[in-house]
Design a protein around this motif. Structure first.
Motif, PDB file in Angstrom:
ATOM      1  N   ALA A  18     -36.523  88.510  20.235  1.00  0.00           N
ATOM      2  CA  ALA A  18     -37.254  88.271  21.488  1.00  0.00           C
ATOM      3  C   ALA A  18     -38.500  87.434  21.234  1.00  0.00           C
ATOM      4  O   ALA A  18     -38.826  86.526  22.001  1.00  0.00           O
ATOM      5  N   GLU A  19     -39.184  87.721  20.119  1.00  0.00           N
ATOM      6  CA  GLU A  19     -40.408  86.990  19.807  1.00  0.00           C
ATOM      7  C   GLU A  19     -40.125  85.528  19.477  1.00  0.00           C
ATOM      8  O   GLU A  19     -40.784  84.624  20.001  1.00  0.00           O
ATOM      9  N   ILE A  20     -39.144  85.277  18.613  1.00  0.00           N
ATOM     10  CA  ILE A  20     -38.906  83.896  18.197  1.00  0.00           C
ATOM     11  C   ILE A  20     -38.313  83.074  19.331  1.00  0.00           C
ATOM     12  O   ILE A  20     -38.636  81.890  19.497  1.00  0.00           O
ATOM     13  N   LEU A  21     -37.470  83.680  20.167  1.00  0.00           N
ATOM     14  CA  LEU A  21     -36.886  82.932  21.279  1.00  0.00           C
ATOM     15  C   LEU A  21     -37.917  82.665  22.371  1.00  0.00           C
ATOM     16  O   LEU A  21     -37.784  81.690  23.117  1.00  0.00           O
ATOM     17  N   ASP A  22     -38.947  83.501  22.441  1.00  0.00           N
ATOM     18  CA  ASP A  22     -40.049  83.234  23.366  1.00  0.00           C
ATOM     19  C   ASP A  22     -41.010  82.201  22.792  1.00  0.00           C
ATOM     20  O   ASP A  22     -41.729  81.522  23.529  1.00  0.00           O
ATOM     21  N   THR A  23     -41.005  82.060  21.473  1.00  0.00           N
ATOM     22  CA  THR A  23     -41.897  81.104  20.799  1.00  0.00           C
ATOM     23  C   THR A  23     -41.382  79.677  20.884  1.00  0.00           C
ATOM     24  O   THR A  23     -42.162  78.735  21.067  1.00  0.00           O
ATOM     25  N   LEU A  24     -40.074  79.511  20.754  1.00  0.00           N
ATOM     26  CA  LEU A  24     -39.486  78.174  20.697  1.00  0.00           C
ATOM     27  C   LEU A  24     -39.191  77.634  22.090  1.00  0.00           C
ATOM     28  O   LEU A  24     -38.777  78.374  22.984  1.00  0.00           O
ATOM     29  N   ASP A  25     -39.384  76.342  22.245  1.00  0.00           N
ATOM     30  CA  ASP A  25     -39.052  75.632  23.486  1.00  0.00           C
ATOM     31  C   ASP A  25     -37.566  75.268  23.405  1.00  0.00           C
ATOM     32  O   ASP A  25     -37.193  74.323  22.725  1.00  0.00           O
ATOM     33  N   ILE A  26     -36.735  76.045  24.094  1.00  0.00           N
ATOM     34  CA  ILE A  26     -35.283  75.913  23.962  1.00  0.00           C
ATOM     35  C   ILE A  26     -34.683  75.403  25.260  1.00  0.00           C
ATOM     36  O   ILE A  26     -34.983  75.908  26.350  1.00  0.00           O
ATOM     37  N   ASP A  27     -33.829  74.411  25.151  1.00  0.00           N
ATOM     38  CA  ASP A  27     -33.165  73.821  26.309  1.00  0.00           C
ATOM     39  C   ASP A  27     -32.361  74.894  27.049  1.00  0.00           C
ATOM     40  O   ASP A  27     -31.639  75.672  26.429  1.00  0.00           O
ATOM     41  N   PRO A  28     -32.466  74.952  28.386  1.00  0.00           N
ATOM     42  CA  PRO A  28     -31.714  75.958  29.163  1.00  0.00           C
ATOM     43  C   PRO A  28     -30.207  75.897  28.934  1.00  0.00           C
ATOM     44  O   PRO A  28     -29.517  76.916  29.088  1.00  0.00           O
ATOM     45  N   ARG A  29     -29.687  74.735  28.578  1.00  0.00           N
ATOM     46  CA  ARG A  29     -28.257  74.645  28.282  1.00  0.00           C
ATOM     47  C   ARG A  29     -27.874  75.520  27.104  1.00  0.00           C
ATOM     48  O   ARG A  29     -26.734  76.006  27.014  1.00  0.00           O
ATOM     49  N   PRO A  81     -46.736  76.327  -5.674  1.00  0.00           N
ATOM     50  CA  PRO A  81     -46.595  75.913  -4.266  1.00  0.00           C
ATOM     51  C   PRO A  81     -45.300  76.436  -3.646  1.00  0.00           C
ATOM     52  O   PRO A  81     -44.223  76.350  -4.239  1.00  0.00           O
ATOM     53  N   GLY A  82     -45.415  76.964  -2.436  1.00  0.00           N
ATOM     54  CA  GLY A  82     -44.247  77.388  -1.673  1.00  0.00           C
ATOM     55  C   GLY A  82     -43.941  76.409  -0.560  1.00  0.00           C
ATOM     56  O   GLY A  82     -44.011  75.193  -0.745  1.00  0.00           O
ATOM     57  N   SER A  83     -43.646  76.925   0.621  1.00  0.00           N
ATOM     58  CA  SER A  83     -43.273  76.088   1.765  1.00  0.00           C
ATOM     59  C   SER A  83     -44.490  75.780   2.634  1.00  0.00           C
ATOM     60  O   SER A  83     -45.594  76.268   2.383  1.00  0.00           O
ATOM     61  N   PHE A  84     -44.272  74.992   3.689  1.00  0.00           N
ATOM     62  CA  PHE A  84     -45.385  74.613   4.550  1.00  0.00           C
ATOM     63  C   PHE A  84     -44.901  74.314   5.962  1.00  0.00           C
ATOM     64  O   PHE A  84     -43.698  74.303   6.236  1.00  0.00           O
ATOM     65  N   HIS A  85     -45.856  74.087   6.865  1.00  0.00           N
ATOM     66  CA  HIS A  85     -45.572  73.765   8.265  1.00  0.00           C
ATOM     67  C   HIS A  85     -45.998  72.326   8.524  1.00  0.00           C
ATOM     68  O   HIS A  85     -47.067  71.896   8.088  1.00  0.00           O
ATOM     69  N   GLU A  86     -45.172  71.598   9.238  1.00  0.00           N
ATOM     70  CA  GLU A  86     -45.400  70.172   9.483  1.00  0.00           C
ATOM     71  C   GLU A  86     -45.523  69.903  10.982  1.00  0.00           C
ATOM     72  O   GLU A  86     -45.034  70.679  11.808  1.00  0.00           O
ATOM     73  N   PHE A  87     -46.160  68.782  11.315  1.00  0.00           N
ATOM     74  CA  PHE A  87     -46.303  68.321  12.696  1.00  0.00           C
ATOM     75  C   PHE A  87     -45.808  66.879  12.794  1.00  0.00           C
ATOM     76  O   PHE A  87     -46.035  66.085  11.878  1.00  0.00           O
ATOM     77  N   ARG A 144     -45.283  76.661  23.894  1.00  0.00           N
ATOM     78  CA  ARG A 144     -44.179  76.935  22.996  1.00  0.00           C
ATOM     79  C   ARG A 144     -44.070  75.852  21.931  1.00  0.00           C
ATOM     80  O   ARG A 144     -44.653  74.777  22.070  1.00  0.00           O
ATOM     81  N   ILE A 145     -43.290  76.147  20.917  1.00  0.00           N
ATOM     82  CA  ILE A 145     -43.082  75.234  19.799  1.00  0.00           C
ATOM     83  C   ILE A 145     -41.775  74.489  20.006  1.00  0.00           C
ATOM     84  O   ILE A 145     -40.715  75.106  20.182  1.00  0.00           O
ATOM     85  N   SER A 155     -34.081  77.171   0.427  1.00  0.00           N
ATOM     86  CA  SER A 155     -34.815  77.661   1.586  1.00  0.00           C
ATOM     87  C   SER A 155     -35.517  76.492   2.264  1.00  0.00           C
ATOM     88  O   SER A 155     -35.677  75.417   1.668  1.00  0.00           O
ATOM     89  N   PHE A 156     -35.917  76.687   3.508  1.00  0.00           N
ATOM     90  CA  PHE A 156     -36.633  75.627   4.207  1.00  0.00           C
ATOM     91  C   PHE A 156     -37.892  75.261   3.430  1.00  0.00           C
ATOM     92  O   PHE A 156     -38.774  76.103   3.210  1.00  0.00           O
ATOM     93  N   ASN A 157     -37.978  74.012   3.025  1.00  0.00           N
ATOM     94  CA  ASN A 157     -39.197  73.483   2.419  1.00  0.00           C
ATOM     95  C   ASN A 157     -40.307  73.390   3.458  1.00  0.00           C
ATOM     96  O   ASN A 157     -41.463  73.691   3.196  1.00  0.00           O
ATOM     97  N   HIS A 158     -39.937  72.987   4.659  1.00  0.00           N
ATOM     98  CA  HIS A 158     -40.870  73.021   5.785  1.00  0.00           C
ATOM     99  C   HIS A 158     -40.121  73.032   7.102  1.00  0.00           C
ATOM    100  O   HIS A 158     -38.959  72.637   7.175  1.00  0.00           O
ATOM    101  N   ALA A 159     -40.791  73.515   8.117  1.00  0.00           N
ATOM    102  CA  ALA A 159     -40.337  73.419   9.502  1.00  0.00           C
ATOM    103  C   ALA A 159     -41.360  72.595  10.256  1.00  0.00           C
ATOM    104  O   ALA A 159     -42.549  72.605   9.931  1.00  0.00           O
ATOM    105  N   THR A 160     -40.903  71.872  11.279  1.00  0.00           N
ATOM    106  CA  THR A 160     -41.745  70.852  11.907  1.00  0.00           C
ATOM    107  C   THR A 160     -41.841  71.049  13.402  1.00  0.00           C
ATOM    108  O   THR A 160     -40.833  71.184  14.099  1.00  0.00           O
ATOM    109  N   ASP A 161     -43.066  71.038  13.895  1.00  0.00           N
ATOM    110  CA  ASP A 161     -43.374  71.152  15.315  1.00  0.00           C
ATOM    111  C   ASP A 161     -43.519  69.743  15.888  1.00  0.00           C
ATOM    112  O   ASP A 161     -44.325  68.947  15.390  1.00  0.00           O
ATOM    113  N   ARG A 162     -42.739  69.429  16.936  1.00  0.00           N
ATOM    114  CA  ARG A 162     -42.870  68.135  17.606  1.00  0.00           C
ATOM    115  C   ARG A 162     -43.981  68.235  18.649  1.00  0.00           C
ATOM    116  O   ARG A 162     -43.888  69.018  19.600  1.00  0.00           O
TER     117      ARG A 162
END
Length: 343
Positions: free
Chosen positions: A23-34, A303-309, A80-81, A240-247
């Protein structure tokens, strides 16, 4: 447990990480209604791909506190992300498999292609002795996150490096089981799978995005690190994900705001040759990892992973159609890879 009335996306994500986290992650992400609204007993490949991405985003937020803090602030502001892409790194020996896995990017092409992804771009990363591949979704290219899969070419390094790489990666396991194979075959043949089959497969598909080789020895890690920070990173973190990216709309403004909060943001924004794609990132999260030595085990901070923009502009393509520029840039990518270069 999932409820029968759940949309497919909710049912899938909840089955993998539990209902509260879903519930938390799906509320966090901007997901197409389709994608968020699909319901019934059959899951489309696009919805399964979105579920996979949501679970992987949830995972990396648990590993990158500055990214999680940024995301929490966005949520608190009612925003949202928009998850643009996730990145992972692979090993290619140039001849034969990587342990039990197909070599390099092929270990993930066999997952991504049945889920509707297609190779959208090839990016030489020659300074790093790597090649990057962008995979975009055929059905919803702007709505389903892309994957940027890079592979490191072991044969371009020294014999000592190659020997250490074999010692580290030759025991890599293939975690995809019969349930995952069955679901991927259904997605490849029909573009969909029944919900029960998809739910059974998702944990094994998620597990492929992790370290599936044994803990490396300290001496082998140091040999890899001496020639390639990227190889050393794969030795401890695997796929594992090296990074995830927010548009975001304005990456420069986001970078300045995060610097003002004292967060460890890259010094400069990377700008593509076209000028339409601009990227920056938090510096890699330090993590503690265990290594084998002759005297026992030792723990180091690395060094581990990171967040990108990323900001992407729209443009008119060669056919006269306006599109979002979903491409990547070799220069940008090599600049972003430096986020895990210390250690």
């Amino acid at each position: 447990m999932t409820a029968p009335q759940d949309p497919c996306l909710t049912a899938l994500v909840a089955s993998a990480i539990g209902r509260p986290a879903a519930a938390e992650i799906l509320d966090t992400l901007d997901i197409d209604p389709r994608l968020s609204g699909e319901a019934g007993g059959t899951v489309s490949r696009a919805v399964f791909a979105m579920a996979l991405n949501a679970v992987l985003f949830h995972d990396i937020m648990g590993r990158v506190p500055p990214g999680a803090a940024y995301v929490a602030e966005r949520r608190a502001a009612g925003l949202r992300i928009l998850f643009d892409h996730g990145a992972l790194r692979t090993i290619d020996f140039g001849d034969g498999q990587t342990g039990a896995l197909p070599a390099g990017h092929r270990a993930f092409a066999r997952i991504l292609e049945p889920l509707g992804y297609t190779l959208a771009g090839l990016y030489p990363l020659d300074r790093l002795k790597m090649t990057g591949r962008a995979y975009a979704h055929l059905d919803c290219p702007e709505a389903v996150p892309q994957f940027f899969v890079s592979e490191l070419h072991v044969e371009r390094f020294s014999p000592e490096f190659e020997a250490a790489a074999h010692r580290v990666f030759d025991a890599t396991r293939d975690v995809l089981d019969v349930q995952a194979t069955r679901a991927l075959a259904a997605f490849a043949a029909e573009g969909s799978a029944d919900l029960e089959t998809a739910i059974a497969a998702l944990p094994q598909v998620v597990a492929a995005f992790d370290r599936t080789h044994p803990v490396p020895s300290l001496s082998d890690y140091q040999t890899l690190l001496g020639e390639s920070a990227e190889a050393a990173w794969i030795a401890t973190e695997g796929q594992s994900f090296n990074h995830a990216t927010d548009r975001v709309a304005d990456v420069e403004a986001v970078a300045e705001a995060q610097k003002a909060l004292g967060r460890p943001v890259k010094d400069a924004v990377e700008v593509s040759a076209s000028g339409r794609v601009r990227q920056t990132a938090f510096k890699a999260q330090p993590v503690k990892r265990t290594f084998r030595t002759e005297a026992g085990e030792v723990v180091l901070t690395i060094p581990g992973s990171f967040h990108e923009f990323i900001s992407r502009d729209r443009f008119i393509d060669e056919t006269g159609v306006e599109r979002l520029d979903l491409r990547f840039d070799s220069g940008n990518a090599q600049g972003i890879f430096k986020m895990t270069g210390a250690g």
